[in-house]
Each structure stands twice: as structure tokens, then as C-alpha cells.
Design an enzyme around this catalytic site. Structure first.
Site, short mmCIF file in Angstrom:
data_model
loop_
_atom_site.label_atom_id
_atom_site.label_comp_id
_atom_site.label_asym_id
_atom_site.label_seq_id
_atom_site.Cartn_x
_atom_site.Cartn_y
_atom_site.Cartn_z
N HIS A 15 0.87 -1.20 0.00
CA HIS A 15 0.00 0.00 0.00
C HIS A 15 0.89 1.23 0.00
CE1 HIS A 15 -3.87 2.12 1.42
NE2 HIS A 15 -2.97 3.07 1.14
N HIS A 17 1.59 5.38 -1.70
CA HIS A 17 1.24 6.55 -2.51
C HIS A 17 2.54 7.16 -3.03
CE1 HIS A 17 -2.94 6.61 -1.05
NE2 HIS A 17 -2.41 6.11 0.05
N LYS A 101 -9.11 -0.21 -6.21
CA LYS A 101 -9.19 0.41 -4.88
C LYS A 101 -10.54 1.07 -4.66
CE LYS A 101 -7.76 2.10 -0.91
NZ LYS A 101 -6.71 3.04 -0.63
N HIS A 138 -10.58 1.06 1.50
CA HIS A 138 -10.40 2.05 2.56
C HIS A 138 -11.66 1.95 3.43
CE1 HIS A 138 -8.89 6.01 4.21
NE2 HIS A 138 -10.08 5.87 4.76
N HIS A 176 -4.84 -0.70 5.65
CA HIS A 176 -4.41 0.07 6.84
C HIS A 176 -5.40 -0.05 8.00
CE1 HIS A 176 -7.08 2.88 4.87
NE2 HIS A 176 -6.17 3.32 4.02
N ASP A 249 1.26 2.60 3.58
CA ASP A 249 0.41 3.78 3.38
C ASP A 249 1.25 5.06 3.45
OD1 ASP A 249 -1.84 5.23 2.76
OD2 ASP A 249 -2.65 5.21 4.79
#
Ligand code: NCD
Ligand code: ZN
Length: 349
Positions: A15, A17, A101, A138, A176, A249
């Protein structure tokens, strides 16, 4: 292997970004330093919604990989109310897209294009279940009436449990996770339901948001929870249960957008992520469980080959920079100006 050194199969980050444009020079280099592969989140502006978008984004990431690294970005699509069954089919057929996602609309950074009504995506979810394409979730309720610390639990009861009831074959990563409720829920599901755990939710709890004042660099979503939840996450991570694996994350935002009257959510952990996981596993006397969590279980879940190279860690403090360049701005990493207890090094040391 002495207890001061540790050698594990090269880990993956399930995970991550990376952002886009100039930021990639920094973010890709930090992750590629230790991770072999990463699931790259699609919440760009505009989001990555098609296989064509994902391939173009992947090319930009690949260009930013430093020459000495063997990093492989694993791409994802952003689930919107409009995702077509054909696009799911194309994602499945593409060698680069590994998952889709699901952001509830409004739950977090750049999620305004997320799902507003879960029923509108049932056809896409049905095809994903048939094809075995993982849905990455999420998991927070977006009802503004719900207390921010309860949003994960409410999401489990109101969205996730019914969703899995309707699509029992759907492969799901609950991303997460931050609560004991989420860890227990995942444990009770079949093997097709797994979860990622971040370093910050293992290392910190909600008190850390307010030590001596408000601490914007500890603000992320889902928000840090009370310490009993932190403890449950630690137990899940060190349990050796293959349902729980590493996902940082790591979510960079510029220093000015964090240190702001309306600061952004996201913690930038990529520069020291593996070192932090080693620190926490060491603290709980579970270094022997780190390799499964960091390097094996995620690859197995995604049905990808396990890595073959190894990385080496030593129990030796390293300093963390105050900030890094992020395009024309600065980004403040987790543990800025402090130390981490472990260091990654080349084998010969
Ligand atoms: C993430 C981001 O900044 O993209 N922020 C965060 O606090 N985790 C979005 C997300 O994963 O929720
Ligand atoms: Zn994220």
C-alpha cells in the site's frame, strides 16, 4: 544470525502513494531503496480510472527508478460508480494492473470521486469476484455524524460484512486497519480476506497526535486510535498469520500543506519504513516473524512469486532527515530529526 543483525527476503510494500510529476524522483527512490514491488494507489488528481491511465502512470514511475534498483510498480484502478465491467476485464487481462481500490466518496485525500453508492458497483464487483481481481478497501464510514474514532468499526458492520455476505468469493484487502475490531474481523474471515498494517499504526496511538500541542505530522486517515487498538494491531502483525502483511500507506504531502490550519492527512514513511517495522518487531521480541509479514504473505495473497534477493538489517541507529525535496516543495518524514533503531545495509558490512 545474531540478534543484532537480520537478513530477510526482500520485502514488498502492499500500500503506497507515490504521487506524480516531480515528486516521483523522491518517492520512487525512497521506496525502491528496499522494496522490490509496491501496490501503487490510484488517488491522483484526476484518479487512475482506466488500464490506459494506469499504464501511462506506470511508465512515469518506471522512468524515476534509480539505475541500481530492481523496483516493480504494481498498478491499481480507482473504483468509481462508473467503473465498467469491461474495464474490470481489461484490468484482469493487463499484466500491470493488480487490484482495484475502493474509497468511499469523501473518506480521505482525493477521494471525492469515490463510490457514493455501493450498489452501483455491484456489476463490477461481481466480475472481480469471478476473475479473482482483489478489491482494496479504505474501510471508513463517511457519515459525518459518526465519531471519527468509530468510523472503521461502523464501516465493518454497515458495509464490509454485508458486502462479503453478498460476494463471498471476492478477494479483499482491508487496507491500513487501525482497530481491534478490524483485526478480529479479518481473522474470522476466509483466506480470501486479508489486511495491511502500517508502521505508524503499530508505533503510535492517538496520544501522539497531541504531545505538547497539535502534531500535524501524525495526522493520517484512518486516524490513530487508542492504545488498546494499537496493541491489537501489534499482536496481529507479529502473529505469523498470513492474513496480515506490510503496507506502509506512505502518503507524502508538502510541509506547508501539513503545517496548516486545515492540514492534509498522510504520513510519509517510505524513507525509513522497513527500519521502523524492524524496530517494532524487535521491541516485541518477534524479529523471526518479520520476514513472513514483510516479504512472503503479501506476495502469496496477490498470487505473485516470492522475491529471491535478500536485504540485511543491523540494530544500529540511523538519523532521519528533517525533510526531503518533493518537487518544488519539502516533505517532512516520520521521525524527522530523530533516529530509527535499525539500519538497512549491504551484505558485506
Ligand atoms: C492518503 C493520501 O494522502 O493519499 N492519506 C492518508 O492519510 N492515509 C490517502 C489514504 O490512503 O487514505
Ligand atoms: Zn493510502
Amino acid at each position: 544470525m545474531s540478534s543484532d543483525t537480520l537478513s530477510i527476503i526482500q520485502p514488498d510494500d502492499w500500500h503506497l502513494h507515490l504521487r506524480d510529476g516531480d515528486a516521483l524522483a523522491t518517492t520512487v527512490a525512497h521506496s525502491a531503496r528496499v522494496f522490490a514491488r509496491a501496490i501503487v494507489m490510484p488517488n491522483l488528481k484526476p484518479p487512475v480510472m482506466t488500464v490506459a491511465d494506469a499504464c501511462a502512470y506506470r511508465d512515469r514511475i518506471v522512468e524515476a527508478i534509480p539505475a541500481a534498483c530492481n523496483f516493480q510498480p504494481l498498478m491499481t484502478l480507482y473504483l468509481t460508480d462508473k467503473l465498467s465491467v469491461d474495464e474490470v476485464q481489461r484490468a484482469h487481462a493487463s499484466e500491470f494492473v493488480h487490484a482495484i481500490k475502493y474509497y468511499p466518496a469523501g473518506a480521505t485525500t482525493n477521494s471525492e470521486n469515490g463510490v457514493t453508492n455501493i450498489e452501483s458497483v455491484y456489476p463490477a464487483l461481481e466480475r472481480m469476484a469471478e476473475l479473482g481481481v482483489p478489491l482494496l478497501i479504505h474501510g471508513e464510514s463517511t457519515d459525518p455524524e459518526i465519531d471519527i474514532f468509530d468510523r472503521e468499526k461502523v464501516f465493518i458492520d454497515s458495509v464490509l460484512a454485508p458486502l462479503l455476505g453478498r460476494f463471498p468469493a471476492l478477494r479483499v484487502v482491508f487496507e491500513h486497519i487501525t482497530t481491534r475490531d478490524a483485526a478480529q474481523f479479518v481473522e474470522q474471515q476466509q483466506a480470501s480476506v486479508a489486511a495491511t498494517i502500517t508502521p505508524h499504526h503499530l508505533l503510535y496511538n492517538r496520544n501522539d497526535l497531541f504531545v505538547g500541542g497539535i502534531r500535524p505530522h501524525f495526522y493520517c486517515l484512518p486516524i490513530l486510535k487508542r492504545n488498546l487498538h494499537q496493541q491489537a494491531l501489534i499482536e496481529a502483525a507479529i502473529s505469523g498469520n498470513p492474513k496480515f502483511f506490510l503496507g506502509t500507506d506512505s502518503a507524502p504531502h508538502s510541509k506547508v500543506s501539513k503545517e496548516n490550519a486545515c492540514g492534509c492527512a498522510g504520513i510519509y514513511s517510505a524513507p525509513v519504513a522497513l527500519e521502523l517495522y524492524a524496530e517494532i518487531f524487535d521491541q516485541w521480541d518477534a524479529l523471526d516473524k518479520l520476514e513472513g509479514f514483510a516479504s512472503l504473505f503479501g506476495a502469496d495473497f496477490y498470487q505473485l512469486p516470492r522475491n529471491t534477493r535478500r536485504v540485511h538489517l543491523t540494530r544500529r541507529k540511523s538519523n532521519v532527515a528533517a525533510h526531503f525535496k518533493l518537487g518544488n516543495e519539502l516533505v517532512v518524514p516520520i521521525r524527522a530529526n530523530e533516529t530509527v533503531a535499525w539500519s538497512v545495509h549491504e551484505e558485506s558490512q
